[in-house]
Structures are given as structure tokens and as C-alpha cells.
Motif scaffolding. Sequence first.
Motif, PDB file in Angstrom:
ATOM      1  N   ASP A 124      32.785  20.463  60.763  1.00  0.00           N
ATOM      2  CA  ASP A 124      32.598  21.885  60.465  1.00  0.00           C
ATOM      3  C   ASP A 124      33.908  22.635  60.252  1.00  0.00           C
ATOM      4  O   ASP A 124      33.935  23.865  60.319  1.00  0.00           O
ATOM      5  CB  ASP A 124      31.810  22.548  61.601  1.00  0.00           C
ATOM      6  CG  ASP A 124      30.426  21.947  61.758  1.00  0.00           C
ATOM      7  OD1 ASP A 124      29.841  21.585  60.719  1.00  0.00           O
ATOM      8  OD2 ASP A 124      29.956  21.833  62.901  1.00  0.00           O
ATOM      9  N   ASP A 165      33.439  25.861  51.734  1.00  0.00           N
ATOM     10  CA  ASP A 165      32.926  24.494  51.732  1.00  0.00           C
ATOM     11  C   ASP A 165      33.158  23.809  50.393  1.00  0.00           C
ATOM     12  O   ASP A 165      33.373  22.597  50.329  1.00  0.00           O
ATOM     13  CB  ASP A 165      31.437  24.490  52.085  1.00  0.00           C
ATOM     14  CG  ASP A 165      30.600  25.346  51.144  1.00  0.00           C
ATOM     15  OD1 ASP A 165      31.173  26.275  50.510  1.00  0.00           O
ATOM     16  OD2 ASP A 165      29.386  25.112  51.039  1.00  0.00           O
ATOM     17  N   SER A 222      36.836  22.788  50.350  1.00  0.00           N
ATOM     18  CA  SER A 222      37.004  21.662  51.270  1.00  0.00           C
ATOM     19  C   SER A 222      36.455  20.377  50.659  1.00  0.00           C
ATOM     20  O   SER A 222      37.046  19.299  50.803  1.00  0.00           O
ATOM     21  CB  SER A 222      36.290  21.954  52.596  1.00  0.00           C
ATOM     22  OG  SER A 222      36.880  23.049  53.253  1.00  0.00           O
ATOM     23  N   THR A 223      35.338  20.489  49.944  1.00  0.00           N
ATOM     24  CA  THR A 223      34.763  19.311  49.280  1.00  0.00           C
ATOM     25  C   THR A 223      35.681  18.804  48.180  1.00  0.00           C
ATOM     26  O   THR A 223      35.865  17.589  48.015  1.00  0.00           O
ATOM     27  CB  THR A 223      33.380  19.651  48.703  1.00  0.00           C
ATOM     28  OG1 THR A 223      32.518  20.054  49.763  1.00  0.00           O
ATOM     29  CG2 THR A 223      32.783  18.451  47.988  1.00  0.00           C
TER      30      THR A 223
END
Length: 413
Positions: free
Chosen positions: A217, A257, A260-261
Amino acid sequence: MAGARGPRFPYAPVAVWGLTRLVLLLFVLKVFVFPGPDVTSDVAVTYRNWYEVLRTGTFPLDDVTWQYPPAAALAILSPALLPFLAYTEAFFVLALLADLAVLALLGYAGRRPGRSSRGVWVWVVGVPLLGPTVYARYDVMVTAVAVAAVLAGVRHPRAMGVLAAFGALLKVWPLLVLVGTAGRRAWAAAAAAGAGIALAFAALMPGAFAFLTFQRDRGTEVESLGSLVFHVARHHGWRGEVLLNYGSVEFLGPYVDVVSTVALMLTGLAFGWLLLWRLCATRFPEHTPADAAFTAVLLFTTTSRVISPQYMVWLVGLAAVCLVFRGSRMGLPAGMVLVACFFTVLEFPLYFADVVGSTGFGITLLAVRNGLLVAATVTAGVLLWRDTVSYADRAPAPAGREAPAGNEESLAP
């Protein structure tokens, strides 16, 4: 230069090392105050709290900031070796000794025939450029193990494998030093040693691998390459937050996200490039393992969701090992890393408030530091490829002139 009685003692680098490290110690011991946030709080608070838990025989299972492999416990517990000092002072002394161990390893290796003292100077100069943060994290200890592994690999591949495995169980990344080894002995030794150490920790201390669940997370750390997207976006209406999350200051909010991906995808591409290089490489001179290790760690550091200041000491250590070998092609990327170290100490801790606040100055510091890392990564990759990959359509050498044998030296058994 070697004289009739052998190589002379390296007075100049040792003197510079002594003076600069004395200054670093005075800063972490707070005789002098280094500007910016207190970099010693991780040792004084976080490491100290982990120490109290670890000494009971278990890992800090309820602390999501514990994100390290099981052997990291040894680094956190190491101040117990100096019971006559307080925890923080003992930790700083041990960090200094790890720094000294790297200097000694590089100095010894650099005095052998065909080697250079350039590596010693990279270490002597590079570490103080990062400021007192170096002694306030356990990364310098991990770097000492990685440096020892690469240098051992020249003659003792099994020792290299054992050291790499131990380093990987300290902080994962030292496993990358095996990327450029041409034989199987180092990998076999690493697998055996790693399995043995991991099983021992799993049997003796509960929660040895709980750290694997604490990464899912995470956001995007404010100093990473991907963070530049949000630093700029904050000036154009992006409504995310900057919070202390999982032990680091991260961006949290819309599209984090996604970034980050993308970072994870870039890391995957980096792994794919390294695999392709290994399949295509045909020449493994003596310096190739060091050059490959440096390139690999550059790739994975630059594409990471987190580029903490202490990560730079990994790159300084491996750059120094590269330049111990006269045949290494990594002079230019090593120089870029040293300049990036200077900009790293500017962005943390000196002007970290500007970075967290996404001011124009803070964004500029990050863009320059991260840009230098990207440039060093690309340059190192190109140089490694050119140095080790042969092509069938290369023009043959002119008649009567052969390539130097040393350029084709194989490390395969």
C-alpha cells in the motif's frame, strides 16, 4: 606507483578520509548541527525501538515501517557489541567502521597489478557529499558487504556468492552484484547460503518475512523519479496529499497508484534488459562483474518508487569498485553519481522543506538529481553493452594486428 619496496602508503586519501569522517561524526553526535531535519532520529527513535523488540527474539510484527529482510535485525542489534556506549553513539561508531572497511577493501584491491587508486578517491569524496545521513542509516554496512562481494568475485566466486546472499538478506539489492558473474559457482553458493540463513531466521525468530506484506500500500516517495509528476501537478490543481507513510514522506491521492504501477513496469523493463544483456554478452573481462553490478543497481534505484538519500551510498560504493579496475568503462557514470550526491544533500536534508512543499527550487533540485541518475543509468547501460556484446558483422582486425588478450579474459571456470 610501486617502488623498489612496494606500493607506498596512500597518505593523501587516508588523510582526507579521516578529516571528512571526523566532520560527519561531529554532525551525527550533534557537536555541530547540520541544517534541515534531524537525520539521526531514525537511529535514536526507530532503530532503538526495533532494537528493544528484536532483543526479545521476535521481529516488530506490528510496525509497518519494518520493511527489511530478516538479516537486517543483525544491523539493528549490532550496537550491543559496544555495551559501553549508548545505542546511538554505538551505531554511529559501527557505521564509521563499516566506512573504514570499504576504504581498506578498495585500498587493498587498488594496489594490485593492473588496478587503480581511483576507486579509493570515489569513496573518500562521495560519502561526505551525502552528509551525515550516511552514518544515520544502516546502508553503509550493507554497502560494505556488497563491495566485499564484488571484489571477492575476482578470485573467489563462492565467497562472492555467500556475501551477496548475506547482503540480500540485509537489504535485497546486493543480490544484483551477481548479475555480471560468468560462472555458476557464485550463484550456487548464493542459493545455498541464502536458503540456510533464511531458514535459520524463520526457525529462530517469528515473523522473519512479515516485511513482504508491508510494501503493497505504499505511495510514491517525494524524492523518486515518479514524484516529479505530482510536484508539478500540485501547481496545476492536483489535490493529493504529502504524508509520512510507511516510514517515508510520500504522495497519496488521485493517480498515485498509476505512477507507482508505471514505476514497477519500468523496474520490470530494467530486469528484462539485464536478462537480454546476459543472453547477448560474450566477453567477460575482469571488470565486467563490477560494471554490471553498478549498472544493475542504477537501473533498479532510478526506477524505484523510493529514492531515499541513503540509497546513493550503494551507488558510490559500486562506482568505487568499478574504478578500482583500470579497464572499467564506468568513469563517466561514476562522475554523474558523485554530482548527484551533491544535489542529494541539497534536497535532503538542507532544503527538504522546499521538496515537500513542491516549491520551484525544490522541484529543480529533484529534477537535476534524478536527471543525473537517469543519465548515469543510460550511459552505464550503453557502455556495458558495448564492452561485452560482440556482433557477427563487426569488421575483423587488420591483418597482423590482434586484439589485446586481456580484453577477452573470461571469468568462467
